[in-house]
Design an enzyme around this catalytic site. Structure first.
Site, PDB file in Angstrom:
ATOM      1  CE  LYS A  90      -4.150  -8.708  -2.277  1.00 37.18           C
ATOM      2  NZ  LYS A  90      -4.321  -8.457  -0.889  1.00 37.18           N
ATOM      3  CE  LYS A 100     -13.016  -5.380  -0.461  1.00 35.91           C
ATOM      4  NZ  LYS A 100     -11.919  -4.942   0.425  1.00 35.91           N
ATOM      5  CE  LYS A 124      -4.505  -1.382   0.643  1.00 31.07           C
ATOM      6  NZ  LYS A 124      -5.338  -1.754   1.771  1.00 31.07           N
TER       7      LYS A 124
HETATM    8  P1  TYM Z   1     -10.129  -7.224   2.539  1.00 32.09           P
HETATM    9  O1  TYM Z   1     -11.251  -6.257   2.640  1.00 32.09           O
HETATM   10  O2  TYM Z   1      -9.000  -6.891   1.626  1.00 32.09           O
HETATM   11  O3  TYM Z   1     -10.652  -8.639   2.097  1.00 32.09           O
HETATM   12  C1  TYM Z   1     -11.735  -9.259   2.752  1.00 32.09           C
HETATM   13  C2  TYM Z   1     -11.492 -10.761   2.836  1.00 32.09           C
HETATM   14  O4  TYM Z   1     -11.347 -11.330   1.529  1.00 32.09           O
HETATM   15  C3  TYM Z   1     -10.116 -12.049   1.441  1.00 32.09           C
HETATM   16  N1  TYM Z   1      -9.569 -11.866   0.087  1.00 32.09           N
HETATM   17  C4  TYM Z   1      -9.281 -12.859  -0.747  1.00 32.09           C
HETATM   18  N2  TYM Z   1      -9.410 -14.193  -0.647  1.00 32.09           N
HETATM   19  C5  TYM Z   1      -9.035 -14.942  -1.704  1.00 32.09           C
HETATM   20  N3  TYM Z   1      -8.540 -14.426  -2.855  1.00 32.09           N
HETATM   21  C6  TYM Z   1      -8.396 -13.088  -3.010  1.00 32.09           C
HETATM   22  N4  TYM Z   1      -7.912 -12.589  -4.122  1.00 32.09           N
HETATM   23  C7  TYM Z   1      -8.780 -12.237  -1.931  1.00 32.09           C
HETATM   24  N5  TYM Z   1      -8.764 -10.905  -1.728  1.00 32.09           N
HETATM   25  C8  TYM Z   1      -9.245 -10.688  -0.495  1.00 32.09           C
HETATM   26  C9  TYM Z   1      -9.229 -11.407   2.487  1.00 32.09           C
HETATM   27  O5  TYM Z   1      -8.188 -12.271   2.870  1.00 32.09           O
HETATM   28  C10 TYM Z   1     -10.205 -11.117   3.592  1.00 32.09           C
HETATM   29  O6  TYM Z   1     -10.436 -12.269   4.366  1.00 32.09           O
HETATM   30  N6  TYM Z   1      -7.418  -6.473   6.677  1.00 32.09           N
HETATM   31  C11 TYM Z   1      -8.607  -7.115   6.144  1.00 32.09           C
HETATM   32  C12 TYM Z   1      -9.883  -6.679   6.812  1.00 32.09           C
HETATM   33  C13 TYM Z   1      -9.924  -6.838   8.295  1.00 32.09           C
HETATM   34  C14 TYM Z   1     -10.070  -8.051   9.020  1.00 32.09           C
HETATM   35  C15 TYM Z   1     -10.119  -7.691  10.386  1.00 32.09           C
HETATM   36  C16 TYM Z   1     -10.162  -9.384   8.619  1.00 32.09           C
HETATM   37  C17 TYM Z   1      -9.878  -5.838   9.217  1.00 32.09           C
HETATM   38  N7  TYM Z   1     -10.003  -6.352  10.454  1.00 32.09           N
HETATM   39  C18 TYM Z   1     -10.244  -8.646  11.369  1.00 32.09           C
HETATM   40  C19 TYM Z   1     -10.282 -10.351   9.642  1.00 32.09           C
HETATM   41  C20 TYM Z   1     -10.322  -9.989  10.987  1.00 32.09           C
HETATM   42  C21 TYM Z   1      -8.715  -6.790   4.666  1.00 32.09           C
HETATM   43  O7  TYM Z   1      -8.129  -5.863   4.165  1.00 32.09           O
HETATM   44  O8  TYM Z   1      -9.576  -7.579   3.988  1.00 32.09           O
END
Ligand code: TYM
Length: 340
Positions: A204, A207, A122
């Site tokens: 990967k 979004k 980032k």
């Molecule tokens: P975020 O918003 O980027 O993604 C949400 C969830 O989707 C999973 N994910 C994926 N899984 C498989 N393939 C992909 N290409 C892919 N892209 C995203 C992520 O691993 C995630 O599970 N930091 C976290 C959000 C967060 C969080 C938390 C998660 C904040 N606090 C506490 C768990 C517990 C994030 O940026 O997810």
């Protein structure tokens, strides 16, 4: 009998997870995480939050962030989370998240935070805005998890490092004072933990990818899905075989496997002698079928804002009562004067 049920309820292990409302949710979020939230929701006491405070680490358009936070909450429900079983809430509605972050900041090292891959990525993507929030992002995530004494955190593979940091911070705190936090385990699916971009399959799926063709959103129309899969980057090979050296076709095979329930071996057998064009049509059909019910339910849920607001309020109340207990314990242990 009622008492017995109550006692059983209380013994359920806890899950917490969340997603950032930085854009519409996409196939990787569903396959990597949301699908498992749904599987676990009956056996666990679940907390699923929309992490709007995390989203602030990258500049947002305020009106869009507000709208998207509700979009994401609606997508959780559309994807199968039952608000009667799980607490669905907006992170900023439970102020304990920000409060615990401050205390945990004092238990995290500069070195370990600067090693985080997401921080490095980032910071280079947003080199004009490398803010301190981006650096302490994983500590806010640790607070999300530890406030609820979560046993399990279902996430995609990219969050593994943040979970490791959460565990380290929790262990350090427990060791310095006395056992306070449950040490959480990540749950990362064996298949689908890392869905790749359709345009650059070594990256990967995300979004927030500026290339719209790289990502299948859960609210994409059937035609949009078909077009994106048709144009997905593969390689110069011709056979449908899983091979890490051929990330494009392997990613499509993984997506096909999860959306149909077929194994990779089944897929290789079914498509023997067939080419990429036939395979892509089959993948597109499968993804359309997988996404369609989510999109349809989403449209219904998102159009009833009063009901969605009610669900989020109820979720926040439940979350707050758990979070408050942990925070009170933490404040006491570190020596803060009790609020009267
Ligand atoms: P975020 O918003 O980027 O993604 C949400 C969830 O989707 C999973 N994910 C994926 N899984 C498989 N393939 C992909 N290409 C892919 N892209 C995203 C992520 O691993 C995630 O599970 N930091 C976290 C959000 C967060 C969080 C938390 C998660 C904040 N606090 C506490 C768990 C517990 C994030 O940026 O997810």
């Amino acid at each position: 009998m009622a008492m017995e049920n109550q006692a059983n309820e209380q013994k359920k292990p806890v899950i917490l997870s969340g997603m950032q409302p930085t854009n519409d949710l996409m196939l990787g979020n569903m396959i990597g995480a949301l699908r498992n939230w749904v599987v676990f929701q009956q056996q666990y006491e679940c907390y699923f939050c929309v992490v709007d405070l995390h989203a602030l680490t990258v500049r947002q358009v305020p009106a869009e962030l507000r709208r998207r936070s509700l979009d994401v909450a609606a997508t959780y429900i559309a994807g199968g989370v039952d608000p009667k079983q799980a607490a669905i809430f907006i992170q900023s509605h439970v102020s304990e998240h920000a409060e615990l972050t401050w205390v945990l900041n004092t238990f995290a090292g500069m070195g370990e935070c600067s090693r985080m891959t997401q921080f490095k990525d980032k910071s280079s993507q947003h080199s004009d805005n490398v803010n301190v929030g981006l650096f302490t992002y994983p500590i806010l995530m640790a607070a999300d998890i530890l406030l609820y004494q979560a046993n399990l955190v279902p996430v995609g593979e990219d969050q593994k490092q943040h979970l490791e940091l959460t565990r380290n911070v929790a262990e350090r705190f427990n060791f310095h004072y006395s056992p306070t936090f449950t040490i959480p385990e990540p749950f990362i699916p064996q298949s689908g933990g890392r869905i790749m971009s359709l345009q650059e399959p070594t990256k990967k799926m995300s979004k927030s990818d500026p290339n719209a063709g790289a990502t299948i959103f859960l609210i994409d129309s059937d035609d949009q899905i078909r077009n994106k899969i048709k144009r997905a980057v593969t390689d110069s090979g011709t056979t449908i075989q899983y091979d890490e050296a051929r990330p494009g076709v392997s990613n499509l095979m993984e997506i096909y496997s999860i959306t149909t329930g077929k194994t990779v071996a089944d897929i290789e057998r079914d498509f023997e002698g067939k080419g990429y064009a036939d395979f892509k049509i089959a993948v597109a059909d499968a993804v359309v079928e997988y996404v369609k019910p989510v999109r349809e339910r989403y449209n219904e849920i998102r159009s009833d804002v009063p009901e969605l607001t009610r669900i989020l309020q109820e979720g926040a109340e439940k979350a707050r009562s758990t979070a408050r207990k942990t925070l009170r314990k933490v404040y006491k242990k570190v020596g803060l004067v009790e609020r009267t």
